[in-house]
Motif scaffolding. Structure first.
Motif, PDB file in Angstrom:
ATOM      1  N   ASN A  16     -45.695  78.386 -31.507  1.00 23.12           N
ATOM      2  CA  ASN A  16     -46.085  79.047 -32.537  1.00 23.12           C
ATOM      3  C   ASN A  16     -47.485  79.696 -32.698  1.00 23.12           C
ATOM      4  O   ASN A  16     -48.329  79.806 -31.374  1.00 23.12           O
ATOM      5  CB  ASN A  16     -46.258  78.098 -33.627  1.00 23.12           C
ATOM      6  CG  ASN A  16     -46.986  76.608 -33.460  1.00 23.12           C
ATOM      7  OD1 ASN A  16     -48.151  76.703 -32.949  1.00 23.12           O
ATOM      8  ND2 ASN A  16     -46.463  75.606 -33.553  1.00 23.12           N
ATOM      9  N   TYR A  39     -39.998  82.654 -24.601  1.00 21.14           N
ATOM     10  CA  TYR A  39     -39.712  81.701 -25.768  1.00 21.14           C
ATOM     11  C   TYR A  39     -38.740  80.919 -25.024  1.00 21.14           C
ATOM     12  O   TYR A  39     -38.073  81.033 -24.087  1.00 21.14           O
ATOM     13  CB  TYR A  39     -39.175  82.293 -27.078  1.00 21.14           C
ATOM     14  CG  TYR A  39     -37.903  83.257 -26.569  1.00 21.14           C
ATOM     15  CD1 TYR A  39     -36.529  82.420 -26.979  1.00 21.14           C
ATOM     16  CD2 TYR A  39     -37.886  84.503 -26.410  1.00 21.14           C
ATOM     17  CE1 TYR A  39     -35.565  83.146 -26.738  1.00 21.14           C
ATOM     18  CE2 TYR A  39     -36.701  85.008 -26.253  1.00 21.14           C
ATOM     19  CZ  TYR A  39     -35.563  84.504 -26.432  1.00 21.14           C
ATOM     20  OH  TYR A  39     -34.405  85.331 -26.014  1.00 21.14           O
ATOM     21  N   TYR A  47     -39.770  81.761 -34.135  1.00 21.39           N
ATOM     22  CA  TYR A  47     -41.066  81.378 -34.475  1.00 21.39           C
ATOM     23  C   TYR A  47     -41.977  82.303 -33.669  1.00 21.39           C
ATOM     24  O   TYR A  47     -43.148  82.637 -33.815  1.00 21.39           O
ATOM     25  CB  TYR A  47     -41.289  79.930 -34.047  1.00 21.39           C
ATOM     26  CG  TYR A  47     -40.682  79.211 -35.127  1.00 21.39           C
ATOM     27  CD1 TYR A  47     -41.361  78.911 -36.382  1.00 21.39           C
ATOM     28  CD2 TYR A  47     -39.593  78.233 -34.684  1.00 21.39           C
ATOM     29  CE1 TYR A  47     -40.435  77.827 -37.248  1.00 21.39           C
ATOM     30  CE2 TYR A  47     -38.802  77.725 -35.721  1.00 21.39           C
ATOM     31  CZ  TYR A  47     -39.275  77.371 -36.819  1.00 21.39           C
ATOM     32  OH  TYR A  47     -38.528  76.516 -37.899  1.00 21.39           O
TER      33      TYR A  47
END
Length: 254
Positions: A16, A39, A47
């Motif tokens: 994040n 990710y 996010y």
């Protein structure tokens, strides 16, 4: 002024906008670097995707280092799209939460080995995959913590694992030096990241860092990013194998 124009790099570990990996990516992109952002999985993607867009990342790829093929696939894509790579920021750590909260003495072989694989050996695998793409040399960075050097309350199993990571940095620096690939370990102090929130009594640890560090403050992900930028830049071309603290001097205090 550090200028990273023309450099291409891989960022592993953004969860994040509070992540140390994102703090590094943000600084590096502002200084001109082109980034590949990864990710963890489909749950994490919503996010991280807005952050990759904010960073204007041309490559946005899944990468769970616990899956044998995903890290390799990232490097295959980098090779096909870019042909070369200048740096990697590895900011990945994991342990079973129940074992992180228990004594090292009680850690299971399975839990310890999986934590070691994800938190330490994934950096070694990353270095192996990056080497052929760093044709003109490059920089590999990973994230440590002072719990690798001394006993930090509630850090438990991660202490020995981070110590292994720091040792790996030294050996990789020696092995890759002839390729002009430089390897460093960055040691931020406690910061309010999602990963750190798994450590018991972490608020107390941060308060202690503020009270006892010579500068009486916490570092920020951007502070780590600024050090990463220097180490990646040509200005640090004669440096390798270092453990660099970004913790307001907290590591100095007994």
């Amino acid at each position: 002024m550090i200028n990273l124009e023309g450099k291409k790099g891989l960022i592993l570990g953004i969860a994040n906008d509070q992540s140390i990996a994102f703090g590094c990516a943000d600084v590096l992109q502002q200084l001109g670097a082109e980034l590949c952002i990864t990710y963890l999985n489909d749950k994490a993607k919503p996010y991280v995707a807005p952050l990759a867009e904010r960073l204007e990342a041309p490559l946005f790829l899944p990468c769970n280092v616990a899956k044998s093929d995903e890290l390799e696939a990232v490097f295959e894509t980098i090779e096909s799209e870019w042909g070369s790579l200048d740096f990697v920021v590895h900011s990945i750590a994991w342990s079973p939460i129940e074992e992180l909260h228990g004594q090292l003495l009680d850690s299971s072989s399975e839990g310890f080995c999986k934590a070691m694989d994800i938190s330490c050996h994934s950096f070694i695998r990353t270095a192996r995959l990056a080497k052929p793409l760093m044709k003109q040399g490059g920089t590999l960075l990973t994230m440590s913590y002072q719990g690798a050097e001394r006993v930090v309350e509630n850090y438990n199993m991660m202490g020995p694992i981070k110590a292994a990571l720091d040792s790996s940095v030294r050996y990789l620096a020696a092995e890759l030096g002839s390729e002009q690939i430089r390897v460093h370990s960055l040691s931020p102090g406690p910061m309010p990241t999602r990963a750190a929130s798994g450590i018991q009594a972490f608020d107390r640890l941060m308060q202690d860092a503020i009270e006892r560090s010579p500068l009486h403050q916490l570092g920020t992900p951007a502070d780590v990013g600024n050090m990463a930028a220097f180490l990646i830049s040509d200005q640090a071309r004669a440096m390798t194998g270092n453990l660099v603290h970004i913790d307001a001097g907290h590591h100095l205090m007994a």
